[in-house]
Design a protein around this motif. Structure first.
Motif, PDB file in Angstrom:
ATOM      1  N   THR A  85       0.795  -1.237   0.000  1.00 42.59           N
ATOM      2  CA  THR A  85       0.000   0.000   0.000  1.00 42.59           C
ATOM      3  C   THR A  85       0.823   1.280   0.000  1.00 42.59           C
ATOM      4  OG1 THR A  85      -0.124   0.154   2.410  1.00 42.59           O
ATOM      5  CG2 THR A  85      -1.832  -1.180   1.288  1.00 42.59           C
ATOM      6  N   GLY A  86       2.100   1.187   0.349  1.00 42.80           N
ATOM      7  CA  GLY A  86       2.902   2.401   0.507  1.00 42.80           C
ATOM      8  C   GLY A  86       2.653   3.091   1.836  1.00 42.80           C
ATOM      9  N   ILE A  87       1.915   2.428   2.730  1.00 48.59           N
ATOM     10  CA  ILE A  87       1.573   2.976   4.048  1.00 48.59           C
ATOM     11  C   ILE A  87       2.294   2.151   5.099  1.00 48.59           C
ATOM     12  CG2 ILE A  87      -0.302   3.398   5.690  1.00 48.59           C
ATOM     13  CD1 ILE A  87      -2.166   3.602   3.164  1.00 48.59           C
ATOM     14  N   ASP A  88       3.098   2.820   5.929  1.00 50.43           N
ATOM     15  CA  ASP A  88       3.943   2.155   6.912  1.00 50.43           C
ATOM     16  C   ASP A  88       3.426   2.466   8.319  1.00 50.43           C
ATOM     17  OD1 ASP A  88       5.978   1.085   8.450  1.00 50.43           O
ATOM     18  OD2 ASP A  88       7.575   2.288   7.555  1.00 50.43           O
ATOM     19  N   ILE A  89       2.696   1.529   8.909  1.00 45.89           N
ATOM     20  CA  ILE A  89       2.174   1.699  10.264  1.00 45.89           C
ATOM     21  C   ILE A  89       2.838   0.664  11.155  1.00 45.89           C
ATOM     22  CG2 ILE A  89       0.142   1.767  11.762  1.00 45.89           C
ATOM     23  CD1 ILE A  89      -1.584   2.094   9.219  1.00 45.89           C
ATOM     24  N   HIS A  90       3.598   1.120  12.126  1.00 44.25           N
ATOM     25  CA  HIS A  90       4.230   0.176  13.055  1.00 44.25           C
ATOM     26  C   HIS A  90       3.133  -0.484  13.888  1.00 44.25           C
ATOM     27  CE1 HIS A  90       6.641  -1.536  16.224  1.00 44.25           C
ATOM     28  NE2 HIS A  90       7.729  -1.294  15.489  1.00 44.25           N
ATOM     29  N   PRO A  91       3.184  -1.805  14.074  1.00 48.81           N
ATOM     30  CA  PRO A  91       2.120  -2.486  14.820  1.00 48.81           C
ATOM     31  C   PRO A  91       2.054  -2.110  16.296  1.00 48.81           C
ATOM     32  CG  PRO A  91       3.894  -4.012  14.330  1.00 48.81           C
ATOM     33  CD  PRO A  91       4.194  -2.750  13.575  1.00 48.81           C
ATOM     34  N   GLY A  92       3.080  -1.452  16.809  1.00 53.12           N
ATOM     35  CA  GLY A  92       3.051  -1.016  18.206  1.00 53.12           C
ATOM     36  C   GLY A  92       2.360   0.312  18.417  1.00 53.12           C
ATOM     37  N   ALA A  93       2.097   1.063  17.349  1.00 53.51           N
ATOM     38  CA  ALA A  93       1.402   2.350  17.478  1.00 53.51           C
ATOM     39  C   ALA A  93       0.012   2.125  18.068  1.00 53.51           C
ATOM     40  CB  ALA A  93       1.295   3.025  16.112  1.00 53.51           C
ATOM     41  N   ARG A  94      -0.510   3.156  18.711  1.00 52.63           N
ATOM     42  CA  ARG A  94      -1.878   3.069  19.255  1.00 52.63           C
ATOM     43  C   ARG A  94      -2.763   4.014  18.454  1.00 52.63           C
ATOM     44  NH1 ARG A  94      -2.048   4.718  24.812  1.00 52.63           N
ATOM     45  NH2 ARG A  94      -0.322   6.059  24.257  1.00 52.63           N
ATOM     46  N   ILE A  95      -3.794   3.454  17.824  1.00 51.90           N
ATOM     47  CA  ILE A  95      -4.683   4.229  16.949  1.00 51.90           C
ATOM     48  C   ILE A  95      -6.122   4.032  17.403  1.00 51.90           C
ATOM     49  CG2 ILE A  95      -5.481   4.565  14.588  1.00 51.90           C
ATOM     50  CD1 ILE A  95      -2.758   3.504  13.638  1.00 51.90           C
ATOM     51  N   GLY A  96      -6.815   5.148  17.605  1.00 53.74           N
ATOM     52  CA  GLY A  96      -8.198   5.114  18.069  1.00 53.74           C
ATOM     53  C   GLY A  96      -9.188   4.758  16.972  1.00 53.74           C
ATOM     54  N   GLU A  97     -10.445   4.971  17.276  1.00 56.89           N
ATOM     55  CA  GLU A  97     -11.552   4.640  16.375  1.00 56.89           C
ATOM     56  C   GLU A  97     -11.808   5.754  15.362  1.00 56.89           C
ATOM     57  OE1 GLU A  97     -14.758   4.068  19.152  1.00 56.89           O
ATOM     58  OE2 GLU A  97     -14.116   2.025  19.602  1.00 56.89           O
ATOM     59  N   TYR A  98     -12.518   5.396  14.303  1.00 57.60           N
ATOM     60  CA  TYR A  98     -12.869   6.326  13.227  1.00 57.60           C
ATOM     61  C   TYR A  98     -11.612   6.946  12.614  1.00 57.60           C
ATOM     62  CZ  TYR A  98     -17.608   5.897  15.051  1.00 57.60           C
ATOM     63  OH  TYR A  98     -18.820   5.407  15.478  1.00 57.60           O
ATOM     64  N   PHE A  99     -10.663   6.091  12.269  1.00 56.76           N
ATOM     65  CA  PHE A  99      -9.394   6.524  11.698  1.00 56.76           C
ATOM     66  C   PHE A  99      -9.460   6.378  10.186  1.00 56.76           C
ATOM     67  CE2 PHE A  99      -4.845   5.402  10.684  1.00 56.76           C
ATOM     68  CZ  PHE A  99      -4.339   6.673  10.899  1.00 56.76           C
ATOM     69  N   PHE A 100      -9.008   7.403   9.466  1.00 54.06           N
ATOM     70  CA  PHE A 100      -9.075   7.386   8.002  1.00 54.06           C
ATOM     71  C   PHE A 100      -7.775   7.918   7.416  1.00 54.06           C
ATOM     72  CE2 PHE A 100     -11.024   9.708   4.129  1.00 54.06           C
ATOM     73  CZ  PHE A 100     -10.735   8.661   3.274  1.00 54.06           C
ATOM     74  N   ILE A 101      -7.165   7.124   6.555  1.00 62.29           N
ATOM     75  CA  ILE A 101      -6.009   7.555   5.777  1.00 62.29           C
ATOM     76  C   ILE A 101      -6.506   7.748   4.349  1.00 62.29           C
ATOM     77  CG2 ILE A 101      -3.734   6.956   4.903  1.00 62.29           C
ATOM     78  CD1 ILE A 101      -3.377   5.137   7.347  1.00 62.29           C
ATOM     79  N   ASP A 102      -6.513   8.998   3.878  1.00 60.03           N
ATOM     80  CA  ASP A 102      -6.987   9.307   2.531  1.00 60.03           C
ATOM     81  C   ASP A 102      -5.793   9.302   1.574  1.00 60.03           C
ATOM     82  OD1 ASP A 102      -8.607   9.962   0.429  1.00 60.03           O
ATOM     83  OD2 ASP A 102      -9.245  11.896   1.230  1.00 60.03           O
ATOM     84  N   HIS A 103      -5.894   8.588   0.513  1.00 56.99           N
ATOM     85  CA  HIS A 103      -4.846   8.356  -0.492  1.00 56.99           C
ATOM     86  C   HIS A 103      -3.756   7.468   0.104  1.00 56.99           C
ATOM     87  CE1 HIS A 103      -6.888  10.991  -3.242  1.00 56.99           C
ATOM     88  NE2 HIS A 103      -6.932  11.916  -2.294  1.00 56.99           N
ATOM     89  N   GLY A 104      -2.939   7.966   0.981  1.00 52.21           N
ATOM     90  CA  GLY A 104      -2.089   7.139   1.811  1.00 52.21           C
ATOM     91  C   GLY A 104      -0.653   6.946   1.415  1.00 52.21           C
ATOM     92  N   THR A 105      -0.310   6.985   0.148  1.00 54.93           N
ATOM     93  CA  THR A 105       1.066   6.699  -0.235  1.00 54.93           C
ATOM     94  C   THR A 105       2.035   7.565   0.557  1.00 54.93           C
ATOM     95  OG1 THR A 105       0.352   6.114  -2.450  1.00 54.93           O
ATOM     96  CG2 THR A 105       2.681   6.634  -2.171  1.00 54.93           C
ATOM     97  N   GLY A 106       3.044   6.920   1.123  1.00 56.63           N
ATOM     98  CA  GLY A 106       4.076   7.645   1.851  1.00 56.63           C
ATOM     99  C   GLY A 106       3.764   7.943   3.301  1.00 56.63           C
ATOM    100  N   VAL A 107       2.648   7.458   3.822  1.00 57.47           N
ATOM    101  CA  VAL A 107       2.322   7.670   5.237  1.00 57.47           C
ATOM    102  C   VAL A 107       3.223   6.795   6.099  1.00 57.47           C
ATOM    103  CG1 VAL A 107       0.552   7.264   7.013  1.00 57.47           C
ATOM    104  CG2 VAL A 107      -0.058   8.401   4.871  1.00 57.47           C
TER     105      VAL A 107
END
Length: 173
Positions: A85-107
């Motif tokens: 996807t080009g989206i790099d999310i470390h699995p240890g990060a804490r992310i709440g509800e109703y989260f949206f990444i629009d387009h996303g490349t390079g995140v």
């Protein structure tokens, strides 16, 4: 000697028990995408076409595995999602509800990042570390907060870079 088969079976059962909760929070992520993107005609389009939801889905499962103390596999999952996807999310990060990444490349979302509810980010956003502390021997200090905190109801626009463990983006920013 450790009984890896029994541990694997226990963790598998624990993960399966979490699936309804993961599905519930993912449905909220779909709602965030639907509410946040006027180009979307229906929710199925989000589920089947949006790389942001694909990356977040893999993150949410990998994060549960981190919480269950599973080694390697969560990171392997997140790196696979990054490749796809080009989206790099470390699995240890804490992310709440109703989260949206629009387009996303390079995140990029770092390991100690904390993201609240109702957060929307665009392509090219980095939530990263400013620097890495070292000990007296020059070795990296691990286990400290290195990435920013993003509070509730925040929009982070394209190509923003937010660095540092002491950095907080306040609610409704």
């Amino acid at each position: 000697m450790a009984d890896y088969e029994a541990r694997g079976e226990l963790i598998s059962k624990q993960l399966l028990e979490k699936i309804p909760a993961i599905r519930h929070v993912l449905s909220k992520d779909v709602e965030a995408a639907f509410a946040g993107d006027p180009s979307v005609s229906n929710r199925d389009e989000i589920v089947f076409c949006f790389p942001g939801l694909e990356a977040v889905t893999i993150y949410r499962i990998a994060h549960e595995l981190v919480r269950l103390k599973v080694p390697f596999i969560p990171r392997m999952m997140s790196e696979w999602a990054h490749k796809q996807t080009g989206i790099d999310i470390h699995p240890g990060a804490r992310i709440g509800e109703y989260f949206f990444i629009d387009h996303g490349t390079g995140v990029v979302i770092g390991e100690t990042c904390s993201i609240g509810n109702h957060v929307k980010i665009y392509q090219g956003v980095t939530l990263g570390a400013l620097s890495f502390a070292t000990d007296a021997n020059g070795d990296l200090v691990r286990g400290t907060k290195r990435h920013p905190t993003i509070e509730d109801h925040v929009v982070i626009y394209a190509n923003a870079t937010i660095l540092g463990g002491n950095t907080t983006v306040g609610h409704h920013s």
